[in-house]
Design a protein around this motif. Structure first.
Motif, PDB file in Angstrom:
ATOM      1  N   GLU A 282       0.867  -1.174   0.000  1.00  0.00           N
ATOM      2  CA  GLU A 282       0.000   0.000   0.000  1.00  0.00           C
ATOM      3  C   GLU A 282       0.900   1.219   0.000  1.00  0.00           C
ATOM      4  O   GLU A 282       1.917   1.234   0.707  1.00  0.00           O
ATOM      5  CB  GLU A 282      -0.931   0.013   1.207  1.00  0.00           C
ATOM      6  CG  GLU A 282      -2.014  -1.046   1.129  1.00  0.00           C
ATOM      7  CD  GLU A 282      -3.053  -0.912   2.226  1.00  0.00           C
ATOM      8  OE1 GLU A 282      -4.053  -1.640   2.174  1.00  0.00           O
ATOM      9  OE2 GLU A 282      -2.860  -0.081   3.132  1.00  0.00           O
TER      10      GLU A 282
ATOM     11  N   GLU B 235      -7.162   4.867  -5.263  1.00  0.00           N
ATOM     12  CA  GLU B 235      -8.394   5.564  -4.902  1.00  0.00           C
ATOM     13  C   GLU B 235      -8.176   6.352  -3.604  1.00  0.00           C
ATOM     14  O   GLU B 235      -7.286   6.017  -2.808  1.00  0.00           O
ATOM     15  CB  GLU B 235      -9.532   4.559  -4.713  1.00  0.00           C
ATOM     16  CG  GLU B 235      -9.276   3.534  -3.616  1.00  0.00           C
ATOM     17  CD  GLU B 235     -10.325   2.451  -3.573  1.00  0.00           C
ATOM     18  OE1 GLU B 235     -11.432   2.695  -4.075  1.00  0.00           O
ATOM     19  OE2 GLU B 235     -10.035   1.366  -3.038  1.00  0.00           O
TER      20      GLU B 235
ATOM     21  N   LYS C 170      -8.671   7.221   0.134  1.00  0.00           N
ATOM     22  CA  LYS C 170      -9.050   6.402   1.278  1.00  0.00           C
ATOM     23  C   LYS C 170      -8.941   7.201   2.562  1.00  0.00           C
ATOM     24  O   LYS C 170      -8.045   8.049   2.701  1.00  0.00           O
ATOM     25  CB  LYS C 170      -8.138   5.168   1.396  1.00  0.00           C
ATOM     26  CG  LYS C 170      -8.460   4.035   0.455  1.00  0.00           C
ATOM     27  CD  LYS C 170      -7.627   2.807   0.817  1.00  0.00           C
ATOM     28  CE  LYS C 170      -8.001   1.608  -0.035  1.00  0.00           C
ATOM     29  NZ  LYS C 170      -7.204   0.409   0.340  1.00  0.00           N
ATOM     30  N   GLU C 171      -9.842   6.907   3.507  1.00  0.00           N
ATOM     31  CA  GLU C 171      -9.707   7.444   4.859  1.00  0.00           C
ATOM     32  C   GLU C 171      -8.668   6.619   5.609  1.00  0.00           C
ATOM     33  O   GLU C 171      -8.691   5.388   5.588  1.00  0.00           O
ATOM     34  CB  GLU C 171     -11.035   7.384   5.602  1.00  0.00           C
ATOM     35  CG  GLU C 171     -12.066   8.372   5.094  1.00  0.00           C
ATOM     36  CD  GLU C 171     -13.301   8.396   5.981  1.00  0.00           C
ATOM     37  OE1 GLU C 171     -13.353   7.620   6.965  1.00  0.00           O
ATOM     38  OE2 GLU C 171     -14.220   9.202   5.698  1.00  0.00           O
TER      39      GLU C 171
END
Length: 334
Positions: A174, A277, A279-280
């Motif tokens: 990530e 995308e 993201k929180e």
């Protein structure tokens, strides 16, 4: 001492930053690595300056910064109107350096490899669309094809994946890979709306005049695709699912902050899957970076969670990645 002939394509901000590092660290390269570099050609959009005896980089920088184009350089140098492919075939060089934005550069990267020339690049689209073809050609000919600066500028995530985690199986990555979107989202957290934050980024030179590559997630998508290619095997950008931040509202940013979270454009890379995308993220997450920082969190079967963080943009930072690859290619060819 080995003398290595360089052919530089692109003499904009990054190309000039690379030239300055080659000048300023000439003595270090000779003393530490036993390598001397001679730039035999430089190309910008106006033409190619070629001198087999070596170009005076100080003079090249002066001409470009004074007149804006190499074709204005008339004293002692002839300016040629080569295509890049003609240049890599015609000019005798050991390493071809691509710091352009040429989306079709894979064609002349392949031509350079077939001519026996190493390639160093910071140009993302060729790798995001033609990784397998390029790296297989380089492997077949046992010639370096290096691209550290395509992802996270000079922060060595590519080298980490290609050269260091050789006993590990990468399970997931990530990453926050685009500094422009991080800046915009950070400013939105301070109360600006998207358009105001974007204009501020453009005034500061953080965002391009045409910011679509950043805000639509394309730049992060290219980088995430390259990470997948290195960590898991070839895919192309067309395989990636990409959503940028253009539709993020000030209300969404406020709601995330009210929950003690922050919004960032996050790339998720798993075997067979590339997604980008908004993201929180919890504020304590290693992905909750600010300013021009990039970060990648790599999970492997042996090491567990590994975090690599550093500058993901900037001229010196990108030049660091490019020049490191130039040295690496020189030592492999020696």
């Amino acid at each position: 001492m080995d003398e290595v002939k360089l052919s530089l394509f692109g003499f904009g901000n990054v190309g000039r930053a690379v030239a300055r590092v080659l000048l300023e660290k000439e003595k270090l390269f000779r003393e530490r690595y036993g390598v001397g570099f001679k730039v035999v050609s430089i190309a910008d959009t106006s033409g190619t300056v070629w001198l087999p005896e070596g170009i005076d980089l100080r003079e090249a920088l002066l001409v470009k910064e004074t007149f804006g184009k190499l074709s204005s350089w008339t004293n002692d140098y002839e300016v040629y109107s080569f295509t890049p492919e003609e240049a890599v075939r015609e000019i005798d060089a050991d390493i071809v350096i691509d710091v352009t934005n040429d989306r079709n550069a894979h064609e002349w990267h392949l031509a350079a490899l077939r001519e026996g020339k190493a390639v160093v690049t910071s140009n993302k689209p060729p790798l995001a669309s033609h990784y397998a073809e390029l790296t297989e050609e380089a492997k077949r000919r046992e010639i370096p094809y290096l691209f550290e600066a395509t992802v996270m500028a000079g922060t060595p995530v590519i080298g980490l994946l290609r050269e260091n985690l050789l006993g590990d199986t990468v399970e997931r990555i990530e990453a926050v890979l685009n500094a422009t979107t991080t800046f915009i989202l950070s400013r939105m957290e301070m109360g600006l709306d998207f358009e105001e934050a974007l204009r501020q980024a453009q005034r500061l030179g953080i965002a391009e005049r045409d910011p679509s590559g950043d805000v639509l997630g394309i730049d992060a998508g290219y980088k995430a695709t390259i990470l997948h290619c290195v960590a898991f095997g070839p895919v192309t950008f067309d395989d990636a699912r990409v959503k940028g931040i253009a539709e993020v509202t000030a209300g969404e940013v406020r709601r995330a902050r009210a929950k003690g979270k922050t919004l960032r454009l996050v790339a998720t890379v798993e075997k067979g899957r590339v997604a980008v995308e908004p993201k929180e993220l919890p504020l304590e997450s290693p992905l909750a970076v600010s300013n021009n920082e990039n970060v990648a969190v790599i999970w492997t079967d042996l090491l567990g969670e590994l975090v690599i963080k550093g500058a993901g943009a900037g001229l010196k930072e990108t030049a660091s990645g490019v020049v490191s690859d130039i040295v690496r290619a020189s030592l492999r060819k020696a």
